[in-house]
Design a protein around this motif. Structure first.
Motif, PDB file in Angstrom:
ATOM      1  N   GLN A 456       0.921  -1.154   0.010  1.00 33.63           N
ATOM      2  CA  GLN A 456      -0.022  -0.036   0.106  1.00 33.63           C
ATOM      3  C   GLN A 456       0.813   1.291  -0.028  1.00 33.63           C
ATOM      4  O   GLN A 456       0.529   2.321  -0.501  1.00 33.63           O
ATOM      5  CB  GLN A 456      -1.053   0.144   1.217  1.00 33.63           C
ATOM      6  CG  GLN A 456      -2.278  -0.898   1.175  1.00 33.63           C
ATOM      7  CD  GLN A 456      -1.795  -2.523   1.140  1.00 33.63           C
ATOM      8  OE1 GLN A 456      -0.918  -2.634   1.744  1.00 33.63           O
ATOM      9  NE2 GLN A 456      -2.748  -3.186   1.065  1.00 33.63           N
ATOM     10  N   THR A 457       2.244   1.077   0.672  1.00 31.84           N
ATOM     11  CA  THR A 457       2.800   2.289   0.605  1.00 31.84           C
ATOM     12  C   THR A 457       3.196   2.405  -0.628  1.00 31.84           C
ATOM     13  O   THR A 457       3.524   3.693  -1.207  1.00 31.84           O
ATOM     14  CB  THR A 457       3.971   2.062   1.732  1.00 31.84           C
ATOM     15  OG1 THR A 457       3.634   1.807   2.904  1.00 31.84           O
ATOM     16  CG2 THR A 457       5.207   3.095   1.687  1.00 31.84           C
ATOM     17  N   ARG A 458       3.648   1.398  -1.444  1.00 30.11           N
ATOM     18  CA  ARG A 458       4.149   1.662  -3.061  1.00 30.11           C
ATOM     19  C   ARG A 458       3.305   2.302  -3.844  1.00 30.11           C
ATOM     20  O   ARG A 458       3.239   3.107  -4.566  1.00 30.11           O
ATOM     21  CB  ARG A 458       4.716   0.332  -3.444  1.00 30.11           C
ATOM     22  CG  ARG A 458       5.972   0.126  -2.818  1.00 30.11           C
ATOM     23  CD  ARG A 458       6.446  -1.388  -4.021  1.00 30.11           C
ATOM     24  NE  ARG A 458       5.582  -2.308  -3.724  1.00 30.11           N
ATOM     25  CZ  ARG A 458       5.871  -3.168  -2.736  1.00 30.11           C
ATOM     26  NH1 ARG A 458       6.955  -3.184  -1.861  1.00 30.11           N
ATOM     27  NH2 ARG A 458       5.306  -4.416  -2.856  1.00 30.11           N
ATOM     28  N   GLN A 459       1.850   2.036  -3.411  1.00 26.69           N
ATOM     29  CA  GLN A 459       0.776   2.472  -4.225  1.00 26.69           C
ATOM     30  C   GLN A 459       0.525   3.825  -3.960  1.00 26.69           C
ATOM     31  O   GLN A 459       0.201   4.495  -4.879  1.00 26.69           O
ATOM     32  CB  GLN A 459      -0.674   1.483  -4.190  1.00 26.69           C
ATOM     33  CG  GLN A 459      -0.664   0.071  -4.869  1.00 26.69           C
ATOM     34  CD  GLN A 459      -1.871  -0.486  -4.548  1.00 26.69           C
ATOM     35  OE1 GLN A 459      -2.247  -0.980  -3.456  1.00 26.69           O
ATOM     36  NE2 GLN A 459      -2.738  -0.715  -5.626  1.00 26.69           N
ATOM     37  N   ILE A 460       0.703   4.370  -2.794  1.00 28.55           N
ATOM     38  CA  ILE A 460       0.603   5.724  -2.596  1.00 28.55           C
ATOM     39  C   ILE A 460       1.575   6.618  -3.342  1.00 28.55           C
ATOM     40  O   ILE A 460       1.374   7.548  -3.877  1.00 28.55           O
ATOM     41  CB  ILE A 460       0.720   6.029  -0.999  1.00 28.55           C
ATOM     42  CG1 ILE A 460      -0.656   5.338  -0.383  1.00 28.55           C
ATOM     43  CG2 ILE A 460       0.586   7.394  -0.547  1.00 28.55           C
ATOM     44  CD1 ILE A 460      -1.962   5.886  -0.540  1.00 28.55           C
ATOM     45  N   GLY A 461       2.635   6.015  -2.934  1.00 29.88           N
ATOM     46  CA  GLY A 461       3.985   6.500  -3.773  1.00 29.88           C
ATOM     47  C   GLY A 461       3.418   6.624  -5.300  1.00 29.88           C
ATOM     48  O   GLY A 461       4.028   7.731  -6.058  1.00 29.88           O
ATOM     49  N   GLU A 462       3.053   5.561  -5.990  1.00 32.85           N
ATOM     50  CA  GLU A 462       2.643   5.650  -7.532  1.00 32.85           C
ATOM     51  C   GLU A 462       1.622   6.757  -7.757  1.00 32.85           C
ATOM     52  O   GLU A 462       1.460   7.367  -8.717  1.00 32.85           O
ATOM     53  CB  GLU A 462       2.253   4.248  -7.797  1.00 32.85           C
ATOM     54  CG  GLU A 462       3.229   3.203  -7.748  1.00 32.85           C
ATOM     55  CD  GLU A 462       2.586   2.033  -8.277  1.00 32.85           C
ATOM     56  OE1 GLU A 462       1.339   1.661  -8.374  1.00 32.85           O
ATOM     57  OE2 GLU A 462       3.407   0.841  -8.117  1.00 32.85           O
ATOM     58  N   ILE A 463       0.615   7.116  -6.791  1.00 37.42           N
ATOM     59  CA  ILE A 463      -0.428   7.919  -7.154  1.00 37.42           C
ATOM     60  C   ILE A 463       0.191   9.426  -7.223  1.00 37.42           C
ATOM     61  O   ILE A 463      -0.008  10.297  -8.118  1.00 37.42           O
ATOM     62  CB  ILE A 463      -1.489   7.889  -6.088  1.00 37.42           C
ATOM     63  CG1 ILE A 463      -2.199   6.728  -5.910  1.00 37.42           C
ATOM     64  CG2 ILE A 463      -2.309   9.161  -6.027  1.00 37.42           C
ATOM     65  CD1 ILE A 463      -3.501   6.389  -5.045  1.00 37.42           C
ATOM     66  N   VAL A 464       1.271   9.583  -6.286  1.00 40.52           N
ATOM     67  CA  VAL A 464       1.875  10.950  -6.194  1.00 40.52           C
ATOM     68  C   VAL A 464       2.744  10.941  -7.565  1.00 40.52           C
ATOM     69  O   VAL A 464       2.597  12.267  -8.047  1.00 40.52           O
ATOM     70  CB  VAL A 464       2.706  10.982  -4.784  1.00 40.52           C
ATOM     71  CG1 VAL A 464       3.899  12.296  -5.177  1.00 40.52           C
ATOM     72  CG2 VAL A 464       2.148  10.844  -3.797  1.00 40.52           C
ATOM     73  N   VAL A 465       3.718  10.200  -7.975  1.00 39.26           N
ATOM     74  CA  VAL A 465       4.491  10.234  -9.250  1.00 39.26           C
ATOM     75  C   VAL A 465       3.284  10.557 -10.401  1.00 39.26           C
ATOM     76  O   VAL A 465       3.602  11.148 -11.063  1.00 39.26           O
ATOM     77  CB  VAL A 465       5.192   8.854  -9.463  1.00 39.26           C
ATOM     78  CG1 VAL A 465       5.798   8.890 -10.522  1.00 39.26           C
ATOM     79  CG2 VAL A 465       6.197   8.965  -8.075  1.00 39.26           C
ATOM     80  N   ALA A 466       2.405   9.684 -10.255  1.00 35.98           N
ATOM     81  CA  ALA A 466       1.538   9.724 -11.462  1.00 35.98           C
ATOM     82  C   ALA A 466       0.858  11.128 -11.624  1.00 35.98           C
ATOM     83  O   ALA A 466       0.871  11.989 -12.782  1.00 35.98           O
ATOM     84  CB  ALA A 466       0.144   8.727 -11.573  1.00 35.98           C
ATOM     85  N   MET A 467       0.549  12.077 -10.537  1.00 37.57           N
ATOM     86  CA  MET A 467       0.301  13.062 -10.447  1.00 37.57           C
ATOM     87  C   MET A 467       0.799  14.287 -11.006  1.00 37.57           C
ATOM     88  O   MET A 467       0.544  15.146 -11.807  1.00 37.57           O
ATOM     89  CB  MET A 467      -0.638  13.556  -9.279  1.00 37.57           C
ATOM     90  CG  MET A 467      -2.031  12.922  -8.925  1.00 37.57           C
ATOM     91  SD  MET A 467      -3.211  13.532 -10.155  1.00 37.57           S
ATOM     92  CE  MET A 467      -3.341  15.446  -9.730  1.00 37.57           C
TER      93      MET A 467
END
Length: 713
Positions: A456-467
């Motif tokens: 879940q920590t990685r997915q949160i990081g992916e949302i930030v990178v995507a935005m």
């Protein structure tokens, strides 16, 4: 009430200024020769009527000889019913008086002068003379119009009108007065009704019904009729064509026909709709005006008539056609549909088109600015900002139109320095307003405060990178066309207290984006169709800039579509379908939080870019949550945090609630700023009772006596 009118100059014989005077007030006359002639006709007939009334009423006063009132003062107003009955009684006397009295005969000779002024019979557009030709006004029509114009020209005429009407409270002329002054009373019966061109075109207004309706001409209209080429009234604002605004395909302006041409223009908030109208009218040489921001709705009829007299087309924002407040307002067509006037109506929502009536032309869509156009506009508004990558990011994040961009640029330029990136972002965000449907949230947490499993920590990081990469991917890699500049949508699912809200706030803080919590109590409405309207207003406002929309308890809004059994089911399914469509077009980040993922419509799940399952934390995560939940400055050294983390399977939200409750019970006067196990254990016990979760005394270990029920004696 006594009216004093001096008739001595006329009684002593004809004078040159009697023939040259236009109205009662010396020097007041206007510039239009045709208007001057008919105003003189009205004034002369009023003077002659006053002469007769002076004689008639003086003779009716007991003990008064006709003509003995040397100072020329009229006696008190008489009984109106009696005066009406005396009309026929004194009819022959009145004719004899007009023929025999030197003053009345002199006035009659002036009245009988040629009905048209010498020289020019027509005038420039908008003048009295032009109006006569444009509407084909008969002599009677001209007389009635001039009579209604008189109080607008001469501030002293009201009391004379009141004397002739035998009513001290009536200072505006009426059709009854016109019938009394005109030589052929039947002409008024034959020639004037509600469909008369002067009334139908709004030049003349009638307040009241029938013969005694007060006739008037609005001040701006009177100025157009009387004065040629004067400055543009303050209520009319010229809309000059803009070099970087082109008329959209299909907008062709021609000379208006026999009635109003109503052209709707649909565009986003702040779109240059008025400038688009000006661009469409420029090839035809027709100027466009818009109402001043100070113009009230009740003055709209006068505005339209004035614009028509000046030969202008008109741009109207839809708000001026709304009869009511906010979204409950009723939209109606503009007044005076008979005016041969081109009217553009600017609106943001096609829903309002139905109120414009069947005569409205098909709407023309004004497309929003593209990213490239916005970037060029930002460059022009902020010439000192050399960081093109920053301007490109601003142009993507804030989908404003020219007006808003130039206003923000002017505000920043007023500081006299080159704005920093933070100052630019802050100034741009100040224009954002989502209204009462969403509440701004101040982010309280950082990403490093999230106690989540590694996945879940990685997915949160992916949302930030995507935005952060959205601008580059859309406009440098070329995905904007295929994805319609779409943003991202994520689902945070999990039991209560697992950190869904905390994660949303941490993402907002990391990205530097404003986050808004959607108030479902304001959005969801029991009345059919209202929820969809609320959603439309919400997404229309949010689409103007990059924001995070946080839908808590999203299953209440994004639930599964049901089998249609009645009208409410059908409309509920339409709302879900509309929400699906707007979610796909939303250009920011939408975060849906739910405790009941299984209740969500599958179509939503297919459109979500990220789906995060936030589980209950394990013992290791709980220990970190306990440690992070302790307020700074509070001594927690007496707490057995490993014991608490190991024995009580609680979510992060519940742990923070327990710490808060323990602080409340420990902060007595004089107490040290410290937490002990007794206060925390009792708070844990209260939390389990509140959640109605089963627990045993064994879980509390050596602290069980603190929560054990006291034994009965």
């Amino acid at each position: 009430m006594t009216l004093h009118i001096s008739l001595q100059p006329i009684q002593h014989g004809p004078h040159r200024h009697d023939a040259e005077a236009v109205v009662f007030l010396p020097g007041a006359r206007g510039e239009d020769p045709v208007a001057q002639h008919w105003l003189r006709q009205v004034t002369l007939r009023l003077r002659r009527e006053v002469c007769w009334l002076w004689r008639e009423r003086s003779a009716q006063v007991a003990g008064t000889e006709a003509g003995s009132n040397a100072n020329g003062a009229l006696p008190p107003f008489s009984d109106r019913a009696l005066a009406t009955l005396d009309l026929l009684r004194y009819a022959s006397d009145k004719r004899s008086f007009f023929a025999g009295d030197v003053t009345a005969r002199h006035l009659g000779e002036l009245i009988a002068a040629p009905i048209a002024p010498a020289g020019r019979a027509t005038g420039p557009r908008g003048s009295f003379a032009w109006l006569v030709q444009a509407l084909g006004l008969s002599p009677l029509d001209r007389f009635v119009l001039a009579m209604a114009l008189l109080p607008a020209v001469d501030s002293s005429a009201g009391q004379v009108i009141a004397a002739c009407l035998n009513d001290p409270g009536r200072t505006e002329p009426t059709l009854a007065l016109a019938q009394r002054l005109w030589d052929e009373p039947d002409d008024l019966v034959r020639g004037f009704d509600a469909a008369h061109p002067l009334l139908r075109h709004g030049v003349l207004s009638a307040q009241g019904e029938g013969w005694h309706a007060a006739l008037s001409v609005a001040g701006p209209v009177a100025r157009e009729l009387l004065f040629h080429g004067h400055e543009t009234p303050s209520s009319l604002q010229a809309v000059p064509p803009c070099s970087d605004v082109a008329a959209p395909h299909g907008l062709r302006v021609t000379a208006p026909g026999a009635r109003m041409s109503l052209q709707p223009l649909v565009g986003a908030a702040g779109a240059p709709l008025a400038e688009v109208a000006a661009a469409g009218c420029a090839p035809a040489g027709v100027p466009v005006v818009r109402p001043s921001p100070a113009l009230q709705r009740e003055h709209l009829p006068t505005f339209l008539v004035t614009a028509w007299l000046r030969g202008c087309a008109v741009y109207l924002p839809i708000d001026l056609l709304a009869d009511g407040c906010a979204h409950d307002a009723h939209i109606g067509p503009p007044p005076f549909p008979a005016l041969p006037l081109t009217v553009f109506v600017g609106l943001r929502d096609r829903e309002a088109l139905r109120g414009l009536g069947p005569n409205a032309l098909p709407p023309i869509e004004v497309p929003p600015m593209t990213h490239g156009e916005r970037l060029a506009c930002w460059r022009g508004a902020l010439p000192g900002v050399l960081d093109d990558s920053l301007l490109a990011e601003v142009a993507r994040r804030f989908r404003y139109e020219r007006e808003a961009i130039h206003r923000i640029g002017d505000e920043l330029a007023a500081h006299g320095t080159v704005p920093t990136a933070d100052a630019l972002m802050q100034a741009a965000r100040a224009d954002l307003d989502l209204g009462a449907l969403a509440q701004p949230v101040a982010p309280r947490f950082r990403l490093d405060e999230l106690m989540l499993p590694p996945e879940q920590t990685r997915q949160i990081g992916e949302i930030v990178v995507a935005m952060r990469n959205l601008t580059r991917v859309h406009y440098e890699w070329g995905t904007a066309r295929a994805w319609n500049e779409g943003g991202l949508a994520a689902l945070f699912a999990g039991p209560p207290g697992t950190g869904k809200t905390m994660a949303a706030e941490a993402i907002a803080r990391e990205l530097g984006l404003p986050i808004y919590r959607i108030d479902l109590s304001q959005v969801v409405n029991k009345y059919i169709g209202e929820t969809e309207k609320n959603l439309r207003r919400l997404f229309d406002a949010a689409d103007s800039a990059d924001v995070i929309l946080f839908f808590d308890e999203a299953d209440a809004l994004f639930g599964k579509r049901t089998e249609v059994k009645d009208a409410h089911d059908r409309y509920a399914n339409l709302e879900v379908s509309y929400l699906l469509e707007r979610m796909e077009r939303f250009k920011g980040l939408a975060i849906l939080a739910t405790n009941r993922k299984k209740d969500l419509d599958e179509a939503f799940l297919r459109r979500l870019r990220f789906v995060l399952e936030l589980p209950l934390p394990g013992a290791a995560e709980r220990l970190r949550i306990w440690q992070g939940a302790m307020p700074e400055g509070v001594d927690a050294s007496a707490l057995d945090l490993p014991f608490l983390a190991q024995n009580f399977a609680l979510a992060g939200g519940h742990i923070r609630g327990i710490v808060f409750q323990a602080c409340l019970q420990s902060a007595n006067d004089g107490a040290p700023r410290a937490l002990g196990m007794p206060a925390v254990i009792r708070a844990v016990h209260r939390e389990y009772a509140k959640l109605e979760r089963a627990h045993s005394l064994d879980q509390f270990g050596p602290y069980a006596p603190l929560v054990a029920a006291p034994r009965s004696p």
